[in-house]
Design an enzyme around this catalytic site. Structure first.
Site, PDB file in Angstrom:
ATOM      1  N   ASP A 250       0.836  -1.202   0.000  1.00  0.00           N
ATOM      2  CA  ASP A 250       0.000   0.000   0.000  1.00  0.00           C
ATOM      3  C   ASP A 250       0.871   1.252   0.000  1.00  0.00           C
ATOM      4  O   ASP A 250       0.605   2.220  -0.724  1.00  0.00           O
ATOM      5  CB  ASP A 250      -0.906  -0.029   1.234  1.00  0.00           C
ATOM      6  CG  ASP A 250      -1.714   1.247   1.391  1.00  0.00           C
ATOM      7  OD1 ASP A 250      -2.561   1.518   0.527  1.00  0.00           O
ATOM      8  OD2 ASP A 250      -1.489   1.976   2.374  1.00  0.00           O
TER       9      ASP A 250
ATOM     10  N   GLU B 264      -1.840  -5.228  -3.752  1.00  0.00           N
ATOM     11  CA  GLU B 264      -0.846  -4.490  -2.965  1.00  0.00           C
ATOM     12  C   GLU B 264       0.258  -5.422  -2.464  1.00  0.00           C
ATOM     13  O   GLU B 264       1.438  -5.037  -2.427  1.00  0.00           O
ATOM     14  CB  GLU B 264      -1.533  -3.792  -1.792  1.00  0.00           C
ATOM     15  CG  GLU B 264      -2.412  -2.629  -2.228  1.00  0.00           C
ATOM     16  CD  GLU B 264      -3.225  -2.018  -1.111  1.00  0.00           C
ATOM     17  OE1 GLU B 264      -3.649  -0.862  -1.264  1.00  0.00           O
ATOM     18  OE2 GLU B 264      -3.440  -2.697  -0.078  1.00  0.00           O
TER      19      GLU B 264
END
EC number: 3.1.26.3
Length: 233
Positions: free
Chosen positions: A55, A127
């Site tokens: 992320d 991610e």
């Protein structure tokens, strides 16, 4: 019955990277349902920690490119463009387009109930994959993948469009009204497939509700309904 999971070698080819540590990629596509809980079904790691790192890596890459690409854009415009690229729906869309769902390892019952197409899981795995690329090949490997998948999206007509919550907040501020209040009124479904209903309240108007697979999605839908009502007033 859920389709069999494809080989990780094929995913590595799809990503365009030869992994020195294949365990990183294996962990990136492994859901916690397979290794945690009663009896720990499988040895190894899941994608939870990798998703946390990925992320941040994705955020840095996207932020840097937007800052350089749109030199005359103000901070608010850059923020809208950024949010459009890193939101769950965008990640899940990219994941589905590249067939990432075919490589996700999870418990059979979760897979049979459509877990591999769950937007939240797809976004998390995306991610985690970015983190695996970063850890194995450095920022260059992660950047190369993100560039290939995200750069074409920067020039879409909706790339700098305000999301419904932001638009609603700005509309209320311009008219001198208090900020909206969001409240979860219903939460249903198993842990891996939650469904939320959110109510948004604005002074002097009837509340509006929205539903979705996450609180954020439900809030956005509720805000869109409320904004439509207000602007039609």
């Amino acid at each position: 019955m859920a389709a069999p999971v494809k080989k990780l070698d094929d995913l590595a080819d799809l990503l365009g990277h030869v992994f020195k540590d294949p365990d990183l990629l294996n962990a990136a596509v492994t859901h916690s349902s397979l290794i945690k809980g009663k009896g720990k079904k499988q040895p190894g790691s899941d994608y939870d920690r990798l998703e946390f790192l990925g992320d941040r890596v994705l955020g840095l890459i996207i932020s840097d490119e937007l800052f350089r690409r749109f030199e005359s854009a103000e901070a608010g415009q850059l923020s809208r463009r950024y949010n459009a690229q890193v939101r769950r729906e965008a990640l899940a869309e990219i994941a589905l387009d590249m067939g990432l769902q075919n490589y996700i390892r999870m418990a059979d019952d979760l897979a049979a109930s459509g877990g591999r197409e769950n937007p939240a899981i797809l976004a998390d795995v995306m991610e985690a994959v970015i983190a695996a690329l970063y850890l194995d090949g450095g920022m260059r490997a992660a950047w190369r993948f993100v560039e290939k998948k995200w750069w074409p999206r920067f020039d879409r007509k909706d790339a700098s469009k305000k999301d419904a919550k932001s638009a609603l907040q700005e509309w209320l501020a311009k008219t001198g009204r208090p900020l909206p209040v969001y409240r979860v009124v219903e939460e249903t479904g198993p842990d891996h497939d939650r469904h939320f209903t959110v109510m948004v309240s604005v002074k002097d108007f009837e509340p509006a509700t929205g539903s979705g697979s996450s609180k954020r999605v439900a809030e956005q839908k509720a805000a869109a309904k409320m904004l439509k009502e207000l602007q039609g007033d």
